[in-house]
Scaffold this motif. Structure first.
Motif, PDB file in Angstrom:
ATOM      1  N   THR A   1       6.872  32.418  13.744  1.00  0.00           N
ATOM      2  CA  THR A   1       6.100  32.112  12.642  1.00  0.00           C
ATOM      3  C   THR A   1       6.794  32.124  11.167  1.00  0.00           C
ATOM      4  O   THR A   1       7.725  32.886  11.108  1.00  0.00           O
ATOM      5  CB  THR A   1       4.614  32.680  12.466  1.00  0.00           C
ATOM      6  OG1 THR A   1       3.787  32.206  11.473  1.00  0.00           O
ATOM      7  CG2 THR A   1       4.776  34.252  12.211  1.00  0.00           C
ATOM      8  N   VAL A   2       6.532  31.540  10.174  1.00  0.00           N
ATOM      9  CA  VAL A   2       7.153  31.383   9.161  1.00  0.00           C
ATOM     10  C   VAL A   2       6.594  32.553   8.055  1.00  0.00           C
ATOM     11  O   VAL A   2       7.133  33.316   7.193  1.00  0.00           O
ATOM     12  CB  VAL A   2       7.045  29.876   8.564  1.00  0.00           C
ATOM     13  CG1 VAL A   2       7.928  29.846   7.060  1.00  0.00           C
ATOM     14  CG2 VAL A   2       7.971  28.964   9.301  1.00  0.00           C
ATOM     15  N   TYR A   3       5.318  32.412   8.121  1.00  0.00           N
ATOM     16  CA  TYR A   3       4.369  33.262   7.414  1.00  0.00           C
ATOM     17  C   TYR A   3       3.737  34.505   7.727  1.00  0.00           C
ATOM     18  O   TYR A   3       3.195  34.381   8.983  1.00  0.00           O
ATOM     19  CB  TYR A   3       3.435  32.613   6.310  1.00  0.00           C
ATOM     20  CG  TYR A   3       4.159  31.456   5.446  1.00  0.00           C
ATOM     21  CD1 TYR A   3       4.899  31.366   4.465  1.00  0.00           C
ATOM     22  CD2 TYR A   3       3.690  29.919   6.044  1.00  0.00           C
ATOM     23  CE1 TYR A   3       5.441  30.359   3.784  1.00  0.00           C
ATOM     24  CE2 TYR A   3       4.407  29.039   5.143  1.00  0.00           C
ATOM     25  CZ  TYR A   3       5.167  29.251   4.207  1.00  0.00           C
ATOM     26  OH  TYR A   3       5.619  28.085   3.325  1.00  0.00           O
ATOM     27  N   THR A   4       3.439  35.395   7.140  1.00  0.00           N
ATOM     28  CA  THR A   4       2.560  36.722   7.438  1.00  0.00           C
ATOM     29  C   THR A   4       1.250  36.599   7.062  1.00  0.00           C
ATOM     30  O   THR A   4       0.371  36.529   7.941  1.00  0.00           O
ATOM     31  CB  THR A   4       3.137  38.014   7.161  1.00  0.00           C
ATOM     32  OG1 THR A   4       3.473  37.894   5.744  1.00  0.00           O
ATOM     33  CG2 THR A   4       4.716  38.333   7.815  1.00  0.00           C
ATOM     34  N   LYS A   5       1.215  36.746   5.707  1.00  0.00           N
ATOM     35  CA  LYS A   5      -0.277  36.490   4.955  1.00  0.00           C
ATOM     36  C   LYS A   5      -0.367  35.763   3.925  1.00  0.00           C
ATOM     37  O   LYS A   5       0.874  35.313   3.374  1.00  0.00           O
ATOM     38  CB  LYS A   5      -0.850  38.045   4.860  1.00  0.00           C
ATOM     39  CG  LYS A   5      -1.013  38.921   5.889  1.00  0.00           C
ATOM     40  CD  LYS A   5      -1.779  40.450   5.312  1.00  0.00           C
ATOM     41  CE  LYS A   5      -2.335  41.115   6.529  1.00  0.00           C
ATOM     42  NZ  LYS A   5      -1.366  41.712   7.245  1.00  0.00           N
ATOM     43  N   GLU A   6      -1.299  35.267   3.518  1.00  0.00           N
ATOM     44  CA  GLU A   6      -1.756  34.594   2.331  1.00  0.00           C
ATOM     45  C   GLU A   6      -2.396  35.545   1.201  1.00  0.00           C
ATOM     46  O   GLU A   6      -3.635  35.860   1.827  1.00  0.00           O
ATOM     47  CB  GLU A   6      -2.434  33.309   2.448  1.00  0.00           C
ATOM     48  CG  GLU A   6      -2.846  32.414   1.521  1.00  0.00           C
ATOM     49  CD  GLU A   6      -3.386  30.990   1.742  1.00  0.00           C
ATOM     50  OE1 GLU A   6      -3.534  30.159   1.038  1.00  0.00           O
ATOM     51  OE2 GLU A   6      -3.593  30.832   2.940  1.00  0.00           O
ATOM     52  N   PHE A   7      -1.984  35.665   0.091  1.00  0.00           N
ATOM     53  CA  PHE A   7      -2.770  36.321  -0.853  1.00  0.00           C
ATOM     54  C   PHE A   7      -3.349  35.416  -1.945  1.00  0.00           C
ATOM     55  O   PHE A   7      -2.412  34.475  -2.529  1.00  0.00           O
ATOM     56  CB  PHE A   7      -1.743  37.306  -1.449  1.00  0.00           C
ATOM     57  CG  PHE A   7      -1.234  38.387  -0.393  1.00  0.00           C
ATOM     58  CD1 PHE A   7      -2.104  39.130   0.407  1.00  0.00           C
ATOM     59  CD2 PHE A   7       0.201  38.466  -0.170  1.00  0.00           C
ATOM     60  CE1 PHE A   7      -1.509  39.996   1.238  1.00  0.00           C
ATOM     61  CE2 PHE A   7       0.827  39.308   0.819  1.00  0.00           C
ATOM     62  CZ  PHE A   7      -0.009  40.219   1.623  1.00  0.00           C
ATOM     63  N   ALA A   8      -4.225  35.759  -2.607  1.00  0.00           N
ATOM     64  CA  ALA A   8      -4.517  35.318  -3.840  1.00  0.00           C
ATOM     65  C   ALA A   8      -5.481  36.231  -4.777  1.00  0.00           C
ATOM     66  O   ALA A   8      -6.114  36.892  -4.113  1.00  0.00           O
ATOM     67  CB  ALA A   8      -5.711  34.195  -3.436  1.00  0.00           C
TER      68      ALA A   8
END
Length: 617
Positions: free
Chosen positions: A300-307
């Motif tokens: 995978t490219v990303y681990t987590k999405e933050f906002a």
């Protein structure tokens, strides 16, 4: 400072380490929150948008006719002026020093690329924190004529200058030549920290004061490490609030939280972090974290999405915030030197565990690694020193075990003599312990004293930035797992590889347990208690599975630590402790009158009274 919560892996590790220590001497550990059933998408947070073809978003106007000008003016109102300038194009401005390269886009005025110049990923690719639209910064507000403005869709005009050795970039979103919203970036030589300010001029009558001005910051964390599961375990959103307290979101599929008086927000990607700091605390903040790793077996490219959503306050109708951006290593020394409480981003453990790491292990390891030829050797030397310091505790533990072994025949006699009277048997056993100066608990207490040290090290090694991509023996990276064999399949909870250091550590733990409890295990087995022999075999297997995907530096520590402990135990057993002398000493103690403590005396009286009541019946 608010105490940190346990995440799942830390909690498992804590109980595993503590349980092993207590089980060894028995006869002588991410919060585990299930992800709530939430929506699969973050409704409050839009994914960083792709370029669109609407007149508002992609109107480049270097030779604009009057009709086009009118259309933009109608769409954007007073901010339509910004789309008529030469800067209304997808160009970027570069800021760079010897540690950090940044690109700032005209569109949105935000950093579109952030690259660490001195670090590589596990597969030798430059470390990017921001690239290819994985992040955005947006101010959302309403104008006095009712139009909703999103600055991420607007074009800023850049002006690059120098102030001494510093590079200064002004990005202006103009209403006119003298009225604008401005972002100012100041890059200093050799620094990961940038000065950043948001201010407005002449917009008192342009921005509506009756509606909120919100700063929205979003980022999807790139994968940088060999083990996606291991990196993701230490990837999280953290923040500081209310004059020094800090908190973080857990490891669930979708997590959210709110806080007041926010002074910084950090998107930590294990060994690298993006942090927004402010001199004027944000009144409130809303935080969202979404796990993007659906299957750890799939690359995978990303681990987590933050906002994060932070409201900005207008003062006199204008914006004026002095802030900072940090794009750099999650290195305790670097973060601590800024004196902004950023060291809390590094997960060193809560309470006494963090204190031990901050004031003992971090400075001591830095001292050792400063002159020793490799970090692996520094780990071994630190392990030796720790075991020597704890050797008096080990001695007391083994001495207690030896006393209990000497008393075993007499305890067996009491068990046989009072086999039909459990209370009397307990009374006489306690009297024997008191006269002999022995206690079963005296073997457990030394083990409990060691738990803070063991757990502090359990937190230290996964967070030690110095170990990143530093090899030792067959391990090419002490901050990740070592590999001696790749498996053609995946074993649940174990992985698709074989790590040697965890195998060696598990063998050493098994030998140690055999030495300390193996000989008397079955003799001490009590009815209704778990099978101790099974526990002895199970514990090393659990360690083997648990550490197979952990930092090899941690497994190296436990392997060496248990080898040294085995050596210390052998020296104590054959060179220091003489069981015949202990037996003679116990017999002398038994002849002397023993003054009981108040608690022991009270307990004995209670038991005698209970015995008398039983006899009356």
């Amino acid at each position: 400072m608010e105490e940190k919560k346990f995440d799942v892996q830390s909690l498992i590790g804590f109980f595993l380490i503590g349980g092993l220590l207590i089980w060894m001497l028995y006869n002588n550990s991410f919060e585990n929150n299930e992800a709530e059933d939430k929506q699969d998408t973050i409704e409050q947070v839009e994914t960083v948008p792709q370029e669109t073809n609407t007149s508002q978003k992609d109107v480049a106007i270097q030779e604009m006719d009057s009709t086009a000008r009118a259309r933009v003016q109608e769409s954007l109102g007073t901010f339509g002026y910004s789309a008529t300038l030469a800067s209304a194009s997808n160009e970027t401005t570069k800021l760079a020093n010897d540690v950090l390269d940044l690109n700032i886009d005209n569109k949105g005025g935000y950093i579109s690329e952030a690259r660490m110049t001195q670090f590589k990923t596990y597969d030798s690719i430059p470390v990017y924190l921001i690239k290819d639209g994985n992040a955005s910064l947006n101010l959302n507000f309403t104008t006095s004529d009712g139009r909703v403005i999103n600055t991420k869709d607007m074009y800023f005009e850049p002006t690059l200058s120098e102030s001494g050795n510093n590079q200064v970039l002004s990005m202006k979103l103009k209403v006119s030549e003298s009225e604008y919203l401005e972002y100012v970036y100041v890059m200093k030589p050799g620094e990961y920290m940038l000065d950043f300010s948001i201010r407005s001029q002449g917009l008192r009558d342009v921005i509506s004061s009756s509606n909120a001005v919100n700063l929205d910051w979003q980022l999807k964390g790139y994968r940088h490490s060999k083990s996606i599961s291991y990196e993701n375990r230490y990837t999280e959103l953290a923040w500081e609030y209310e004059d020094g307290d800090d908190d973080y979101l857990g490891q669930g599929e979708l997590k959210d939280d709110e806080a007041d008086d926010i002074s910084w927000v950090a998107y930590k990607q294990h060994f690298f972090s993006s942090i927004l700091l402010t001199d004027t605390p944000f009144a409130t903040g809303k935080f969202i974290s979404k796990n993007l790793v659906e299957d750890e077996e799939i690359d995978t490219v990303y681990t987590k999405e933050f906002a994060t959503t932070l409201p900005l306050e207008l003062k006199g109708g204008e914006l004026n915030y002095n802030m900072n951006w940090y794009y750099g290593p999650t290195d305790y020394k670097i973060l601590n030197d800024y004196d902004r409480n950023l060291d809390e981003v590094v997960p060193l453990g809560w309470g006494i565990f963090g204190w031990i790491n901050k004031y003992v292990f971090i400075p001591f390891f830095a001292f050792l690694s400063g002159f020793l030829p490799s970090y692996g050797i520094a780990i071994i030397v630190m392990t030796i020193v720790v075991r020597i310091v704890l050797s008096p505790v080990t001695y007391k533990s083994y001495l207690s075990q030896a006393k209990m072994k000497v008393l075993k025949p007499e305890i067996n006699e009491l068990n046989e003599k009072y086999k039909d009277n459990a209370m009397k048997k307990q009374q006489e056993t306690m009297k024997l312990y008191s006269k002999a100066g022995a206690s079963p608990m005296s073997g457990c207490l030394p083990a409990l004293m060691q738990i803070p040290v063991f757990y502090a090290l359990f937190q230290f090694f996964p967070s030690a930035f110095q170990l990143r991509q530093k090899g030792f023996l067959w391990a090419d990276d002490l901050s990740s797992y070592d590999t001696i064999a790749e498996l053609p399949f995946t074993i649940p909870f174990y992985g698709d590889h074989v790590s040697l250091f965890p195998i060696l550590a598990s063998i050493a733990i098994f030998i140690y347990m055999m030495m300390t409890t193996g000989q008397t295990m079955q003799n001490n087995q009590q009815p209704g208690m778990p099978n101790m022999k099974f526990i002895m075999y199970l514990s090393p297997i659990m360690m083997l599975f648990f550490f197979n995907n952990y930092a090899s530096g941690l497994s190296l520590y436990y392997f060496v630590s248990n080898l040294i402990t085995i050596g210390i135990m052998l020296v104590i057993k054959y060179a220091i402790i003489d069981e015949e002398k202990i037996h003679a000493k116990i017999q002398e103690n038994k002849k002397k009158p023993k003054k009981q403590g108040k608690f022991a005396k009270k307990m004995q009286d209670i038991m005698e009274q209970a015995e008398q009541q039983k006899n009356k019946k």
